[in-house]
Enzyme design. Structure first.
Site, PDB file in Angstrom:
ATOM      1  N   HIS A 286       0.841  -1.206   0.000  1.00 52.64           N
ATOM      2  CA  HIS A 286       0.000   0.000   0.000  1.00 52.64           C
ATOM      3  C   HIS A 286       0.877   1.257   0.000  1.00 52.64           C
ATOM      4  O   HIS A 286       1.653   1.466   0.937  1.00 52.64           O
ATOM      5  CB  HIS A 286      -0.887  -0.038   1.254  1.00 52.64           C
ATOM      6  CG  HIS A 286      -1.859   1.084   1.354  1.00 52.64           C
ATOM      7  ND1 HIS A 286      -1.918   1.912   2.450  1.00 52.64           N
ATOM      8  CD2 HIS A 286      -2.825   1.522   0.509  1.00 52.64           C
ATOM      9  CE1 HIS A 286      -2.882   2.794   2.291  1.00 52.64           C
ATOM     10  NE2 HIS A 286      -3.452   2.594   1.115  1.00 52.64           N
ATOM     11  N   ARG A 287       0.771   2.031  -1.062  1.00 52.56           N
ATOM     12  CA  ARG A 287       1.647   3.203  -1.273  1.00 52.56           C
ATOM     13  C   ARG A 287       3.119   2.752  -1.184  1.00 52.56           C
ATOM     14  O   ARG A 287       3.973   3.490  -0.694  1.00 52.56           O
ATOM     15  CB  ARG A 287       1.340   4.315  -0.270  1.00 52.56           C
ATOM     16  CG  ARG A 287      -0.149   4.674  -0.197  1.00 52.56           C
ATOM     17  CD  ARG A 287      -0.457   5.772   0.815  1.00 52.56           C
ATOM     18  NE  ARG A 287      -1.870   5.788   1.161  1.00 52.56           N
ATOM     19  CZ  ARG A 287      -2.416   6.504   2.123  1.00 52.56           C
ATOM     20  NH1 ARG A 287      -1.652   7.319   2.831  1.00 52.56           N
ATOM     21  NH2 ARG A 287      -3.705   6.457   2.369  1.00 52.56           N
TER      22      ARG A 287
ATOM     23  N   GLU B   1       0.472  -0.641  -4.836  1.00 55.90           N
ATOM     24  CA  GLU B   1      -0.634   0.304  -5.003  1.00 55.90           C
ATOM     25  C   GLU B   1      -0.067   1.707  -4.886  1.00 55.90           C
ATOM     26  O   GLU B   1       0.836   1.951  -4.060  1.00 55.90           O
ATOM     27  CB  GLU B   1      -1.675   0.062  -3.905  1.00 55.90           C
ATOM     28  CG  GLU B   1      -2.939   0.897  -4.018  1.00 55.90           C
ATOM     29  CD  GLU B   1      -2.915   2.211  -3.229  1.00 55.90           C
ATOM     30  OE1 GLU B   1      -3.886   2.973  -3.349  1.00 55.90           O
ATOM     31  OE2 GLU B   1      -1.927   2.473  -2.499  1.00 55.90           O
TER      32      GLU B   1
ATOM     33  N   ASP C 180      -1.112   6.226  -5.671  1.00 51.76           N
ATOM     34  CA  ASP C 180      -2.169   7.231  -5.870  1.00 51.76           C
ATOM     35  C   ASP C 180      -1.689   8.296  -6.839  1.00 51.76           C
ATOM     36  O   ASP C 180      -0.526   8.706  -6.786  1.00 51.76           O
ATOM     37  CB  ASP C 180      -2.485   7.901  -4.534  1.00 51.76           C
ATOM     38  CG  ASP C 180      -2.837   6.890  -3.471  1.00 51.76           C
ATOM     39  OD1 ASP C 180      -3.937   6.335  -3.536  1.00 51.76           O
ATOM     40  OD2 ASP C 180      -1.991   6.633  -2.590  1.00 51.76           O
TER      41      ASP C 180
ATOM     42  N   HIS D 162      -0.600  10.897  -2.422  1.00 52.36           N
ATOM     43  CA  HIS D 162      -1.945  10.546  -1.956  1.00 52.36           C
ATOM     44  C   HIS D 162      -2.866  11.744  -1.764  1.00 52.36           C
ATOM     45  O   HIS D 162      -4.031  11.729  -2.164  1.00 52.36           O
ATOM     46  CB  HIS D 162      -1.862   9.761  -0.642  1.00 52.36           C
ATOM     47  CG  HIS D 162      -3.198   9.352  -0.120  1.00 52.36           C
ATOM     48  ND1 HIS D 162      -3.954  10.143   0.712  1.00 52.36           N
ATOM     49  CD2 HIS D 162      -3.945   8.242  -0.339  1.00 52.36           C
ATOM     50  CE1 HIS D 162      -5.089   9.530   0.986  1.00 52.36           C
ATOM     51  NE2 HIS D 162      -5.105   8.377   0.365  1.00 52.36           N
TER      52      HIS D 162
ATOM     53  N   GLU E 163      -4.605   4.195  -8.076  1.00 53.64           N
ATOM     54  CA  GLU E 163      -5.839   4.838  -7.633  1.00 53.64           C
ATOM     55  C   GLU E 163      -5.884   6.256  -8.179  1.00 53.64           C
ATOM     56  O   GLU E 163      -4.990   7.067  -7.912  1.00 53.64           O
ATOM     57  CB  GLU E 163      -5.942   4.854  -6.101  1.00 53.64           C
ATOM     58  CG  GLU E 163      -7.263   5.504  -5.675  1.00 53.64           C
ATOM     59  CD  GLU E 163      -7.443   5.668  -4.181  1.00 53.64           C
ATOM     60  OE1 GLU E 163      -6.766   4.976  -3.397  1.00 53.64           O
ATOM     61  OE2 GLU E 163      -8.282   6.511  -3.804  1.00 53.64           O
TER      62      GLU E 163
ATOM     63  N   LYS F 167      -7.115   9.780  -7.906  1.00 52.55           N
ATOM     64  CA  LYS F 167      -7.645  10.564  -6.786  1.00 52.55           C
ATOM     65  C   LYS F 167      -8.592  11.650  -7.301  1.00 52.55           C
ATOM     66  O   LYS F 167      -8.364  12.837  -7.105  1.00 52.55           O
ATOM     67  CB  LYS F 167      -6.502  11.177  -5.994  1.00 52.55           C
ATOM     68  CG  LYS F 167      -5.503  10.175  -5.439  1.00 52.55           C
ATOM     69  CD  LYS F 167      -6.102   9.180  -4.468  1.00 52.55           C
ATOM     70  CE  LYS F 167      -6.529   9.818  -3.176  1.00 52.55           C
ATOM     71  NZ  LYS F 167      -7.020   8.806  -2.220  1.00 52.55           N
TER      72      LYS F 167
ATOM     73  N   ASP G  24       0.394  -1.923   4.554  1.00 57.19           N
ATOM     74  CA  ASP G  24       1.511  -0.993   4.753  1.00 57.19           C
ATOM     75  C   ASP G  24       2.782  -1.741   5.151  1.00 57.19           C
ATOM     76  O   ASP G  24       3.857  -1.149   5.210  1.00 57.19           O
ATOM     77  CB  ASP G  24       1.178   0.000   5.885  1.00 57.19           C
ATOM     78  CG  ASP G  24       0.042   0.942   5.517  1.00 57.19           C
ATOM     79  OD1 ASP G  24      -0.051   1.329   4.349  1.00 57.19           O
ATOM     80  OD2 ASP G  24      -0.745   1.297   6.426  1.00 57.19           O
TER      81      ASP G  24
HETATM   82  O1  G3P Z   1      -6.605   1.341  -3.059  1.00 57.67           O
HETATM   83  C1  G3P Z   1      -6.853   0.855  -1.762  1.00 57.67           C
HETATM   84  C2  G3P Z   1      -6.613   1.922  -0.777  1.00 57.67           C
HETATM   85  O2  G3P Z   1      -5.407   2.458  -1.117  1.00 57.67           O
HETATM   86  C3  G3P Z   1      -7.567   3.042  -0.699  1.00 57.67           C
HETATM   87  O3  G3P Z   1      -7.186   3.857   0.322  1.00 57.67           O
HETATM   88  O4  G3P Z   1      -6.211   5.572   1.627  1.00 57.67           O
HETATM   89  O5  G3P Z   1      -4.844   4.697  -0.214  1.00 57.67           O
HETATM   90  O6  G3P Z   1      -6.815   6.101  -0.706  1.00 57.67           O
HETATM   91  P1  G3P Z   1      -6.216   5.105   0.241  1.00 57.67           P
END
Ligand code: G3P
Length: 242
Positions: A10-11, A37, A39, A52, A112, A114, A232
């Protein structure tokens, strides 16, 4: 027993490295993840950048909105030093930079968009063009909380998988998602339940869950039959059954 649950950083590896930076993505890869993943927002001159928040304040030494900076200006901010001095000087990467890095790896990718707060007109086309340029369409999933973004992608592109992002329980999302053209669901852990899994499993709709940071939650999503989880802590996730 060998697990079939895939792990997405994640990120990158946001629990151990500055989120959404190349050093974070590299740490996730080193930990052995299946995918990462990230953003994407747009700069004033329309460059897709990996960050993000709509503002640079939380994750860099800068102040203000991403949309108000030219790409060259944004490159001067430090996206590593606010996390730890150890990572000082780490820049906000462009999406182009990250795609160039990911291409020779075998990593999957979740981008993702945004677009749930600012519309960023044209962001969908820019991302699609970059994915074609780097020949990464077949291992990328595009997701967004703005399901109009997902619909726009599917109206013009059928070679890239899309997912609706859900933070809450929807009534029969497997029916709703047809209107967007999405093929998969990315859902917050607390919105996940057996009812959703029963129907999505029957319909062969992949479900990927965020953000899973405890061993208990990892075991739970694994036993429920989810395709993947976002974490994470990639290293913890990869070694959870050792
Ligand atoms: O894509 C899954 C998750 O990343 C969504 O949450 O906080 O990264 O926007 P966030």
């Amino acid at each position: 027993m060998r697990s079939t649950l895939m792990v997405y950083g994640h990120r990158g590896s946001a629990g151990t490295h500055p989120e959404n930076t190349l050093v974070s993505f590299k740490a996730a890869e080193k930990a052995g993840v299946h995918g990462i993943e990230l953003d994407v927002q747009l700069t004033k001159d329309g460059v897709p950048v990996v960050i993000h928040d709509e503002k640079v304040d939380r994750t860099t030494n800068g102040v203000g909105w991403v949309k108000d900076y030219q790409y060259e200006e944004l490159c001067k901010f430090d996206a590593g030093g606010t996390y730890s001095k150890r990572f000082q000087g780490e820049p906000i990467p462009s999406l182009d930079d990250v795609l160039a890095w990911i291409k020779p790896t075998s990593l999957r990718l979740n981008i993702e968009l945004k677009t749930n707060y600012l519309p960023y007109p044209g962001i969908e086309n820019k991302i699609i063009a970059l994915l074609h340029h780097h020949q990464l369409t077949d291992r990328t999933v595009l997701s967004s909380f703005n399901h109009y973004s997902i619909q726009r992608i599917n109206q013009q592109e059928d070679s890239i998988e899309t997912a609706i992002l859900l933070s809450d329980k929807l009534v029969h999302p497997w029916e709703y998602m047809k209107r967007t053209g999405a093929k998969s669901i990315h859902i917050e852990y607390h919105a996940l339940d057996e009812y959703l899994m029963e129907h999505t499993t029957k319909l062969q709709i992949p479900v990927r869950v965020y953000t899973i940071n405890s061993i208990d939650q990892m075991s739970k999503v694994e036993s429920m039959g989810c395709e993947a989880m976002f974490t994470d802590y990639p290293s913890v996730a990869i070694h959870r059954n050792d």
